[in-house]
Design a protein around this motif. Structure first.
Motif, PDB file in Angstrom:
ATOM      1  N   SER A  14       4.525  27.557 -17.316  1.00  0.00           N
ATOM      2  CA  SER A  14       5.131  28.876 -17.141  1.00  0.00           C
ATOM      3  C   SER A  14       5.790  29.005 -15.774  1.00  0.00           C
ATOM      4  O   SER A  14       6.599  29.890 -15.546  1.00  0.00           O
ATOM      5  N   GLY A  16       6.290  26.704 -11.605  1.00  0.00           N
ATOM      6  CA  GLY A  16       6.016  25.530 -10.780  1.00  0.00           C
ATOM      7  C   GLY A  16       6.552  24.219 -11.362  1.00  0.00           C
ATOM      8  O   GLY A  16       7.631  24.171 -11.969  1.00  0.00           O
ATOM      9  N   GLY A  18       5.525  22.322 -13.843  1.00  0.00           N
ATOM     10  CA  GLY A  18       5.634  22.243 -15.307  1.00  0.00           C
ATOM     11  C   GLY A  18       6.921  22.877 -15.813  1.00  0.00           C
ATOM     12  O   GLY A  18       7.613  22.325 -16.684  1.00  0.00           O
ATOM     13  N   ARG A  37      -0.649  30.669 -19.931  1.00  0.00           N
ATOM     14  CA  ARG A  37      -1.223  31.969 -20.330  1.00  0.00           C
ATOM     15  C   ARG A  37      -0.249  33.131 -20.162  1.00  0.00           C
ATOM     16  O   ARG A  37      -0.472  34.197 -20.709  1.00  0.00           O
ATOM     17  N   LEU A  57      -6.267  27.007 -21.370  1.00  0.00           N
ATOM     18  CA  LEU A  57      -6.793  25.659 -21.606  1.00  0.00           C
ATOM     19  C   LEU A  57      -8.243  25.489 -21.160  1.00  0.00           C
ATOM     20  O   LEU A  57      -8.824  24.421 -21.356  1.00  0.00           O
ATOM     21  N   ALA A  84      -1.124  21.261 -16.185  1.00  0.00           N
ATOM     22  CA  ALA A  84      -1.878  22.450 -15.734  1.00  0.00           C
ATOM     23  C   ALA A  84      -3.022  22.015 -14.814  1.00  0.00           C
ATOM     24  O   ALA A  84      -3.752  21.075 -15.119  1.00  0.00           O
ATOM     25  N   LEU A 106     -10.552  22.459 -16.192  1.00  0.00           N
ATOM     26  CA  LEU A 106      -9.088  22.466 -16.375  1.00  0.00           C
ATOM     27  C   LEU A 106      -8.464  21.143 -15.911  1.00  0.00           C
ATOM     28  O   LEU A 106      -7.668  20.543 -16.627  1.00  0.00           O
ATOM     29  N   SER A 134      -1.574  14.207 -11.372  1.00  0.00           N
ATOM     30  CA  SER A 134      -2.708  14.167 -10.453  1.00  0.00           C
ATOM     31  C   SER A 134      -2.226  14.763  -9.128  1.00  0.00           C
ATOM     32  O   SER A 134      -1.645  15.861  -9.116  1.00  0.00           O
ATOM     33  N   SER A 135      -2.380  14.030  -8.038  1.00  0.00           N
ATOM     34  CA  SER A 135      -1.994  14.539  -6.715  1.00  0.00           C
ATOM     35  C   SER A 135      -2.088  13.375  -5.739  1.00  0.00           C
ATOM     36  O   SER A 135      -2.784  12.391  -6.015  1.00  0.00           O
ATOM     37  N   TYR A 148     -11.338  19.365  -5.170  1.00  0.00           N
ATOM     38  CA  TYR A 148     -10.063  19.226  -5.900  1.00  0.00           C
ATOM     39  C   TYR A 148      -9.662  17.757  -5.932  1.00  0.00           C
ATOM     40  O   TYR A 148      -9.279  17.228  -6.982  1.00  0.00           O
ATOM     41  N   LYS A 152      -8.902  15.082  -9.052  1.00  0.00           N
ATOM     42  CA  LYS A 152      -7.645  14.337  -9.202  1.00  0.00           C
ATOM     43  C   LYS A 152      -7.875  12.824  -9.132  1.00  0.00           C
ATOM     44  O   LYS A 152      -7.133  12.064  -9.753  1.00  0.00           O
ATOM     45  N   PHE A 185       1.021  27.257  -6.358  1.00  0.00           N
ATOM     46  CA  PHE A 185      -0.279  26.577  -6.421  1.00  0.00           C
ATOM     47  C   PHE A 185      -1.265  27.042  -5.339  1.00  0.00           C
ATOM     48  O   PHE A 185      -2.435  27.285  -5.630  1.00  0.00           O
ATOM     49  N   ASN A 188      -2.583  30.372  -6.289  1.00  0.00           N
ATOM     50  CA  ASN A 188      -3.277  30.462  -7.582  1.00  0.00           C
ATOM     51  C   ASN A 188      -4.634  29.762  -7.597  1.00  0.00           C
ATOM     52  O   ASN A 188      -5.153  29.461  -8.662  1.00  0.00           O
TER      53      ASN A 188
HETATM   54  N1  LIG Z   1       1.951  22.358  -5.653  1.00  0.00           N
HETATM   55  C1  LIG Z   1       1.432  21.318  -5.036  1.00  0.00           C
HETATM   56  O1  LIG Z   1       1.499  21.208  -3.788  1.00  0.00           O
HETATM   57  C2  LIG Z   1       0.794  20.209  -5.851  1.00  0.00           C
HETATM   58  C3  LIG Z   1       0.564  18.989  -5.209  1.00  0.00           C
HETATM   59  C4  LIG Z   1      -0.040  17.962  -5.922  1.00  0.00           C
HETATM   60  C5  LIG Z   1      -0.380  18.144  -7.238  1.00  0.00           C
HETATM   61  N2  LIG Z   1      -0.156  19.331  -7.848  1.00  0.00           N
HETATM   62  C6  LIG Z   1      -0.560  19.465  -9.251  1.00  0.00           C
HETATM   63  O2  LIG Z   1       0.575  19.792 -10.022  1.00  0.00           O
HETATM   64  C7  LIG Z   1       0.178  20.534 -11.176  1.00  0.00           C
HETATM   65  C8  LIG Z   1       1.050  21.773 -11.304  1.00  0.00           C
HETATM   66  O3  LIG Z   1       0.866  22.544 -10.136  1.00  0.00           O
HETATM   67  P1  LIG Z   1       1.919  23.627  -9.618  1.00  0.00           P
HETATM   68  O4  LIG Z   1       2.115  23.352  -8.178  1.00  0.00           O
HETATM   69  O5  LIG Z   1       3.083  23.708 -10.505  1.00  0.00           O
HETATM   70  O6  LIG Z   1       0.986  24.925  -9.745  1.00  0.00           O
HETATM   71  P2  LIG Z   1       1.303  26.437 -10.207  1.00  0.00           P
HETATM   72  O7  LIG Z   1       2.649  26.831  -9.712  1.00  0.00           O
HETATM   73  O8  LIG Z   1       0.102  27.221  -9.815  1.00  0.00           O
HETATM   74  O9  LIG Z   1       1.384  26.313 -11.804  1.00  0.00           O
HETATM   75  C9  LIG Z   1       0.234  26.042 -12.536  1.00  0.00           C
HETATM   76  C10 LIG Z   1       0.571  26.154 -14.009  1.00  0.00           C
HETATM   77  O10 LIG Z   1      -0.642  25.942 -14.754  1.00  0.00           O
HETATM   78  C11 LIG Z   1      -0.848  27.045 -15.637  1.00  0.00           C
HETATM   79  N3  LIG Z   1      -2.285  27.286 -15.805  1.00  0.00           N
HETATM   80  C12 LIG Z   1      -3.191  27.552 -14.835  1.00  0.00           C
HETATM   81  N4  LIG Z   1      -4.397  27.747 -15.383  1.00  0.00           N
HETATM   82  C13 LIG Z   1      -4.250  27.603 -16.731  1.00  0.00           C
HETATM   83  C14 LIG Z   1      -5.115  27.705 -17.844  1.00  0.00           C
HETATM   84  N5  LIG Z   1      -6.422  28.004 -17.686  1.00  0.00           N
HETATM   85  N6  LIG Z   1      -4.636  27.522 -19.091  1.00  0.00           N
HETATM   86  C15 LIG Z   1      -3.308  27.239 -19.271  1.00  0.00           C
HETATM   87  N7  LIG Z   1      -2.429  27.117 -18.253  1.00  0.00           N
HETATM   88  C16 LIG Z   1      -2.901  27.308 -16.996  1.00  0.00           C
HETATM   89  C17 LIG Z   1      -0.146  28.222 -14.966  1.00  0.00           C
HETATM   90  O11 LIG Z   1       0.301  29.175 -15.919  1.00  0.00           O
HETATM   91  P3  LIG Z   1      -0.432  30.540 -16.307  1.00  0.00           P
HETATM   92  O12 LIG Z   1      -0.970  31.157 -15.052  1.00  0.00           O
HETATM   93  O13 LIG Z   1       0.676  31.306 -16.956  1.00  0.00           O
HETATM   94  O14 LIG Z   1      -1.498  30.155 -17.279  1.00  0.00           O
HETATM   95  C18 LIG Z   1       1.086  27.529 -14.379  1.00  0.00           C
HETATM   96  O15 LIG Z   1       2.087  27.400 -15.361  1.00  0.00           O
HETATM   97  C19 LIG Z   1      -1.315  20.819 -11.006  1.00  0.00           C
HETATM   98  O16 LIG Z   1      -2.059  19.910 -11.773  1.00  0.00           O
HETATM   99  C20 LIG Z   1      -1.554  20.568  -9.528  1.00  0.00           C
HETATM  100  O17 LIG Z   1      -2.885  20.163  -9.275  1.00  0.00           O
HETATM  101  C21 LIG Z   1       0.430  20.379  -7.183  1.00  0.00           C
END
Ligand SMILES: NC(=O)c1ccc[n+]([C@@H]2O[C@H](COP(=O)([O-])OP(=O)(O)OC[C@H]3O[C@@H](n4cnc5c(N)ncnc54)[C@H](OP(=O)(O)O)[C@@H]3O)[C@@H](O)[C@H]2O)c1
Length: 260
Positions: A14, A16, A18, A37, A57, A84, A106, A134-135, A148, A152, A185, A188
């Motif tokens: 929704s 970031g 994804g 969600r 999820l 997610a 999750l 992952s990360s 966290y 990962k 992220f 959240n």
């Molecule tokens: N941002 C960073 O710096 C970073 C760095 C390394 C890795 N990552 C990884 O990249 C992935 C995506 O992160 P992002 O940065 O895009 O984070 P984000 O902007 O917080 O997006 C997270 C996404 O996951 C969904 N989500 C969260 N809880 C959920 C649940 N219980 N059921 C279904 N959907 C759920 C959220 O949508 P809803 O709230 O609408 O459900 C949102 O679409 C994650 O696995 C994160 O660990 C992020």
């Protein structure tokens, strides 16, 4: 893998990373199913031809439903992107265990269960791909985020083992390990908040579009692991060769964060 007309199921789409992946996959000619969600944001990402699957999820039944709905709509599933995920800022030795369990539910168990539902379809089709986001914290420890990073590391371990398990089935497995990405992220998280110093480092972060580009390019060339940006690759290499040097650097950063 050529992505044209492939059916791609993306969790956490929704916003970031994804959502950026969904847009890029569509540009490559793929058909997309997206899970999250938040209804409005999800429907806007899915667009006219895509499938929006509203699901939490954390609920195991929603994982089965997401895969079934995709196969029902498009007749197959070529790529599963387990994206997610959620973070948590707390010293691990005193972190709230209920929150840690929820994060693992999750970040790890939803990933595993989505795979368990999707793989039988991919085997029947004679191939497919699984992408687990992952990360960089799945390759080196980030002490402000220890639990966290543990979740990962589990995702990276799962991806590496699964790649071997499934190699004879024509199913490719790839882990994606981003560094800091400018998304929601950090806001959240399950609990805690980023220390000011880390929050300020946000200006050096890559965009979700840059992360999505690296993921999609990795999938197109059947990469094992994608680390983005390049600085993350150097850090992972340094940790593999000289872990105590990296520890020392991380210790000095952690000492300035006031997280005790
Ligand atoms: N941002 C960073 O710096 C970073 C760095 C390394 C890795 N990552 C990884 O990249 C992935 C995506 O992160 P992002 O940065 O895009 O984070 P984000 O902007 O917080 O997006 C997270 C996404 O996951 C969904 N989500 C969260 N809880 C959920 C649940 N219980 N059921 C279904 N959907 C759920 C959220 O949508 P809803 O709230 O609408 O459900 C949102 O679409 C994650 O696995 C994160 O660990 C992020």
């Amino acid at each position: 893998m050529d992505l044209d007309r492939k059916v791609i199921l993306i969790t956490g789409a929704s916003e970031g990373i994804g959502a950026a992946c969904a847009r890029l996959f569509r540009e490559r000619g793929a058909q997309i199913a997206v899970v999250a969600r938040s209804r409005e944001k999800l429907e806007s990402v899915a667009g006219a031809g895509g499938l929006a699957i509203l699901a939490d999820l954390l609920d195991p039944d929603s994982r089965r439903r997401a895969v079934e709905a995709t196969v029902q709509r498009f007749g197959r599933i070529d790529v599963l992107v387990n994206n997610a995920g959620v973070g948590m800022y707390a010293p691990s030795w005193k972190a709230d265990l209920e929150g840690v369990r929820r994060m693992f539910e999750l970040n790890y168990f939803a990933v595993l269960e989505m795979i368990q539902h999707a793989v039988p379809h991919m085997k029947r089709q004679g191939g497919g791909a699984i992408v687990n986001v992952s990360s960089i914290g799945g390759m080196i420890p980030l002490p402000w985020f220890t639990n966290y990073t543990a979740s990962k590391y589990a995702v990276c371990g799962l991806t590496d083992g699964l790649r071997i398990e499934l190699s004879a089935s024509g199913i490719h497995c790839m882990a994606v390990c981003p560094g800091y990405v400018q998304t929601g992220f950090q806001r959240n998280v399950i609990s805690g908040k980023p220390p000011d110093k880390l929050w300020r480092a946000r200006k050096f972060a890559i965009t979700p579009e840059q992360c999505a580009q690296a993921l999609v390019r990795g999938l197109e060339r059947n990469a094992r692991t994608v680390i983005v940006p390049r600085a993350g690759r150097l850090l992972a290499l340094a940790y593999a060769i000289a872990p105590s040097l990296v520890d020392r650097r991380l210790r000095s950063i952690y000492g300035t964060l006031d997280m005790q």
